[in-house]
Design a protein around this motif. Structure first.
Motif, PDB file in Angstrom:
ATOM      1  N   MET A   1       0.956  -1.391  -0.093  1.00  0.00           N
ATOM      2  CA  MET A   1      -0.291  -0.119   0.274  1.00  0.00           C
ATOM      3  C   MET A   1       0.891   1.144   0.454  1.00  0.00           C
ATOM      4  O   MET A   1       0.132   1.812  -0.929  1.00  0.00           O
ATOM      5  CB  MET A   1      -1.178  -0.088   1.333  1.00  0.00           C
ATOM      6  CG  MET A   1      -1.855  -0.556   0.534  1.00  0.00           C
ATOM      7  SD  MET A   1      -3.621  -0.522  -0.527  1.00  0.00           S
ATOM      8  CE  MET A   1      -3.424   0.663   0.696  1.00  0.00           C
ATOM      9  N   GLU A   2       2.070   1.398   0.316  1.00  0.00           N
ATOM     10  CA  GLU A   2       2.617   2.538   0.876  1.00  0.00           C
ATOM     11  C   GLU A   2       3.708   2.857  -0.280  1.00  0.00           C
ATOM     12  O   GLU A   2       3.444   4.286  -1.034  1.00  0.00           O
ATOM     13  CB  GLU A   2       4.257   2.209   1.734  1.00  0.00           C
ATOM     14  CG  GLU A   2       4.995   3.210   1.697  1.00  0.00           C
ATOM     15  CD  GLU A   2       5.804   2.888   2.619  1.00  0.00           C
ATOM     16  OE1 GLU A   2       6.943   3.692   2.372  1.00  0.00           O
ATOM     17  OE2 GLU A   2       5.715   1.981   3.334  1.00  0.00           O
ATOM     18  N   CYS A   3       3.741   1.315  -1.696  1.00  0.00           N
ATOM     19  CA  CYS A   3       3.985   1.544  -3.077  1.00  0.00           C
ATOM     20  C   CYS A   3       2.582   3.215  -3.477  1.00  0.00           C
ATOM     21  O   CYS A   3       3.307   3.652  -4.700  1.00  0.00           O
ATOM     22  CB  CYS A   3       4.763   1.066  -3.918  1.00  0.00           C
ATOM     23  SG  CYS A   3       4.968   1.385  -4.904  1.00  0.00           S
ATOM     24  N   LEU A   4       1.655   2.366  -3.406  1.00  0.00           N
ATOM     25  CA  LEU A   4       0.361   2.949  -4.296  1.00  0.00           C
ATOM     26  C   LEU A   4      -0.101   4.678  -4.020  1.00  0.00           C
ATOM     27  O   LEU A   4       0.202   4.844  -4.455  1.00  0.00           O
ATOM     28  CB  LEU A   4      -0.550   1.713  -4.218  1.00  0.00           C
ATOM     29  CG  LEU A   4      -0.276   0.635  -4.768  1.00  0.00           C
ATOM     30  CD1 LEU A   4      -1.937  -0.782  -4.255  1.00  0.00           C
ATOM     31  CD2 LEU A   4      -1.235   1.198  -6.291  1.00  0.00           C
ATOM     32  N   ASN A   5       0.336   3.944  -2.163  1.00  0.00           N
ATOM     33  CA  ASN A   5      -0.013   5.986  -1.713  1.00  0.00           C
ATOM     34  C   ASN A   5       1.024   6.528  -2.289  1.00  0.00           C
ATOM     35  O   ASN A   5       0.855   7.384  -2.836  1.00  0.00           O
ATOM     36  CB  ASN A   5       0.302   5.565  -0.447  1.00  0.00           C
ATOM     37  CG  ASN A   5      -1.132   4.927   0.806  1.00  0.00           C
ATOM     38  OD1 ASN A   5      -1.589   4.960  -0.022  1.00  0.00           O
ATOM     39  ND2 ASN A   5      -0.496   4.053   1.722  1.00  0.00           N
ATOM     40  N   LYS A   6       2.282   6.676  -2.375  1.00  0.00           N
ATOM     41  CA  LYS A   6       3.540   7.139  -2.713  1.00  0.00           C
ATOM     42  C   LYS A   6       3.501   7.561  -4.455  1.00  0.00           C
ATOM     43  O   LYS A   6       3.596   9.325  -5.216  1.00  0.00           O
ATOM     44  CB  LYS A   6       4.671   6.984  -1.610  1.00  0.00           C
ATOM     45  CG  LYS A   6       4.811   7.243  -0.598  1.00  0.00           C
ATOM     46  CD  LYS A   6       6.750   6.263  -0.506  1.00  0.00           C
ATOM     47  CE  LYS A   6       6.751   6.489   1.312  1.00  0.00           C
ATOM     48  NZ  LYS A   6       8.137   6.292   1.431  1.00  0.00           N
ATOM     49  N   ASN A   7       3.135   6.839  -5.254  1.00  0.00           N
ATOM     50  CA  ASN A   7       3.462   6.686  -6.874  1.00  0.00           C
ATOM     51  C   ASN A   7       2.294   6.862  -7.696  1.00  0.00           C
ATOM     52  O   ASN A   7       2.227   7.578  -8.326  1.00  0.00           O
ATOM     53  CB  ASN A   7       4.155   5.404  -6.865  1.00  0.00           C
ATOM     54  CG  ASN A   7       5.667   5.926  -6.454  1.00  0.00           C
ATOM     55  OD1 ASN A   7       5.738   6.789  -6.295  1.00  0.00           O
ATOM     56  ND2 ASN A   7       5.544   4.944  -4.801  1.00  0.00           N
ATOM     57  N   GLU A  32      -6.627  -4.586   1.041  1.00  0.00           N
ATOM     58  CA  GLU A  32      -6.300  -2.954   1.779  1.00  0.00           C
ATOM     59  C   GLU A  32      -6.626  -1.661   1.572  1.00  0.00           C
ATOM     60  O   GLU A  32      -7.115  -1.341   1.810  1.00  0.00           O
ATOM     61  CB  GLU A  32      -4.930  -3.200   1.906  1.00  0.00           C
ATOM     62  CG  GLU A  32      -4.301  -4.406   3.393  1.00  0.00           C
ATOM     63  CD  GLU A  32      -4.472  -3.777   4.635  1.00  0.00           C
ATOM     64  OE1 GLU A  32      -4.010  -2.539   4.871  1.00  0.00           O
ATOM     65  OE2 GLU A  32      -4.792  -4.704   5.556  1.00  0.00           O
ATOM     66  N   LEU A  33      -6.985  -2.067   0.581  1.00  0.00           N
ATOM     67  CA  LEU A  33      -7.787  -0.869  -1.054  1.00  0.00           C
ATOM     68  C   LEU A  33      -9.334  -0.993  -0.331  1.00  0.00           C
ATOM     69  O   LEU A  33      -9.450   0.416  -0.535  1.00  0.00           O
ATOM     70  CB  LEU A  33      -7.643  -1.469  -1.672  1.00  0.00           C
ATOM     71  CG  LEU A  33      -6.328  -2.148  -3.277  1.00  0.00           C
ATOM     72  CD1 LEU A  33      -6.572  -2.383  -3.997  1.00  0.00           C
ATOM     73  CD2 LEU A  33      -5.971  -0.415  -2.656  1.00  0.00           C
ATOM     74  N   LYS A  34     -10.211  -2.003   0.159  1.00  0.00           N
ATOM     75  CA  LYS A  34     -11.005  -1.912   0.333  1.00  0.00           C
ATOM     76  C   LYS A  34     -11.257  -1.167   2.025  1.00  0.00           C
ATOM     77  O   LYS A  34     -12.567  -0.323   2.068  1.00  0.00           O
ATOM     78  CB  LYS A  34     -11.791  -2.675   0.540  1.00  0.00           C
ATOM     79  CG  LYS A  34     -12.358  -3.445  -0.356  1.00  0.00           C
ATOM     80  CD  LYS A  34     -13.343  -4.759  -0.124  1.00  0.00           C
ATOM     81  CE  LYS A  34     -13.867  -5.306  -1.580  1.00  0.00           C
ATOM     82  NZ  LYS A  34     -14.485  -6.455  -1.094  1.00  0.00           N
ATOM     83  N   ALA A  85      -3.811   2.393 -17.097  1.00  0.00           N
ATOM     84  CA  ALA A  85      -2.844   2.136 -15.769  1.00  0.00           C
ATOM     85  C   ALA A  85      -1.540   2.359 -16.316  1.00  0.00           C
ATOM     86  O   ALA A  85      -1.311   2.129 -17.239  1.00  0.00           O
ATOM     87  CB  ALA A  85      -2.510   0.865 -14.859  1.00  0.00           C
ATOM     88  N   ASN A  86      -0.721   3.129 -15.910  1.00  0.00           N
ATOM     89  CA  ASN A  86       0.548   3.684 -15.799  1.00  0.00           C
ATOM     90  C   ASN A  86       1.688   3.144 -14.393  1.00  0.00           C
ATOM     91  O   ASN A  86       2.652   2.940 -14.445  1.00  0.00           O
ATOM     92  CB  ASN A  86       1.063   4.825 -16.477  1.00  0.00           C
ATOM     93  CG  ASN A  86       0.610   5.698 -15.407  1.00  0.00           C
ATOM     94  OD1 ASN A  86      -0.650   6.032 -14.252  1.00  0.00           O
ATOM     95  ND2 ASN A  86       1.237   7.178 -14.645  1.00  0.00           N
ATOM     96  N   HIS A  87       0.960   2.050 -13.768  1.00  0.00           N
ATOM     97  CA  HIS A  87       1.860   2.365 -13.073  1.00  0.00           C
ATOM     98  C   HIS A  87       1.703   0.820 -12.111  1.00  0.00           C
ATOM     99  O   HIS A  87       0.454  -0.321 -12.554  1.00  0.00           O
ATOM    100  CB  HIS A  87       1.304   2.919 -10.983  1.00  0.00           C
ATOM    101  CG  HIS A  87       1.754   3.842 -11.392  1.00  0.00           C
ATOM    102  ND1 HIS A  87       3.605   4.049 -11.105  1.00  0.00           N
ATOM    103  CD2 HIS A  87       1.144   4.940 -11.775  1.00  0.00           C
ATOM    104  CE1 HIS A  87       3.265   5.940 -10.440  1.00  0.00           C
ATOM    105  NE2 HIS A  87       2.068   6.182 -11.621  1.00  0.00           N
ATOM    106  N   LEU A  88       2.712  -0.591 -12.817  1.00  0.00           N
ATOM    107  CA  LEU A  88       2.349  -1.995 -12.547  1.00  0.00           C
ATOM    108  C   LEU A  88       3.517  -2.295 -11.361  1.00  0.00           C
ATOM    109  O   LEU A  88       4.542  -1.677 -11.831  1.00  0.00           O
ATOM    110  CB  LEU A  88       3.264  -3.033 -14.234  1.00  0.00           C
ATOM    111  CG  LEU A  88       2.807  -3.841 -14.271  1.00  0.00           C
ATOM    112  CD1 LEU A  88       2.014  -4.908 -14.803  1.00  0.00           C
ATOM    113  CD2 LEU A  88       3.772  -5.261 -14.088  1.00  0.00           C
ATOM    114  N   LEU A  89       2.618  -3.065 -10.444  1.00  0.00           N
ATOM    115  CA  LEU A  89       3.594  -3.473  -8.932  1.00  0.00           C
ATOM    116  C   LEU A  89       3.325  -5.005  -9.579  1.00  0.00           C
ATOM    117  O   LEU A  89       2.266  -6.054  -9.375  1.00  0.00           O
ATOM    118  CB  LEU A  89       3.143  -3.143  -7.811  1.00  0.00           C
ATOM    119  CG  LEU A  89       3.102  -1.591  -7.793  1.00  0.00           C
ATOM    120  CD1 LEU A  89       2.021  -0.833  -8.774  1.00  0.00           C
ATOM    121  CD2 LEU A  89       2.666  -1.645  -6.116  1.00  0.00           C
TER     122      LEU A  89
END
Length: 128
Positions: A1-7, A32-34, A85-89
């Protein structure tokens, strides 16, 4: 989640695809997203083929409030255009790096107008 929150979530209009070979990992991320009230869709092998188009449209439509697609590595292997989408984890490494490259190609393709960011998570001292 930290990566999603920051980026991702700090930038309006940015969306992400979270990829794992394990559906149990995707379930944890979904929870976590929910909890964070982030709208997501999930594409796994058990999603019927006719239902997949609406999930893809929800991610690719810039007017949609879907910010994240949770994608099973094998279900999302070939033929998907996820350039909304332009981010892939990539959450876990696969023994076949070609599958990971195919997953990356889902967002980095014709029609992509944003800079693409790939995040590959690695853990030290694990079996992988």
């Amino acid at each position: 989640m930290e990566c999603l929150n920051k980026n991702v979530f700090v930038n309006k209009g940015e969306k992400a695809v979270v990829v794992s070979q394990w559906t149990s990992v995707l379930n944890l991320v979904e929870r976590e997203l929910k909890a964070a009230r982030v709208r997501s869709v999930t594409l796994r092998g058990d999603v019927p083929v006719p239902a997949r188009a609406s999930l893809i449209t929800a991610l690719n439509d810039p007017r949609s409030d879907v910010r994240v697609m949770l994608l099973s590595l094998c279900a999302g292997g070939v033929g998907l255009n996820l350039c909304g989408a332009n981010h892939l984890l990539l959450l876990d490494p696969h023994w076949n790096p070609q599958l990971e490259e195919q997953a990356q190609d889902r967002i980095y393709r014709v029609g992509q107008v944003k800079h693409v960011h790939i995040y590959r998570f690695m853990c030290v001292d694990t079996v992988e």
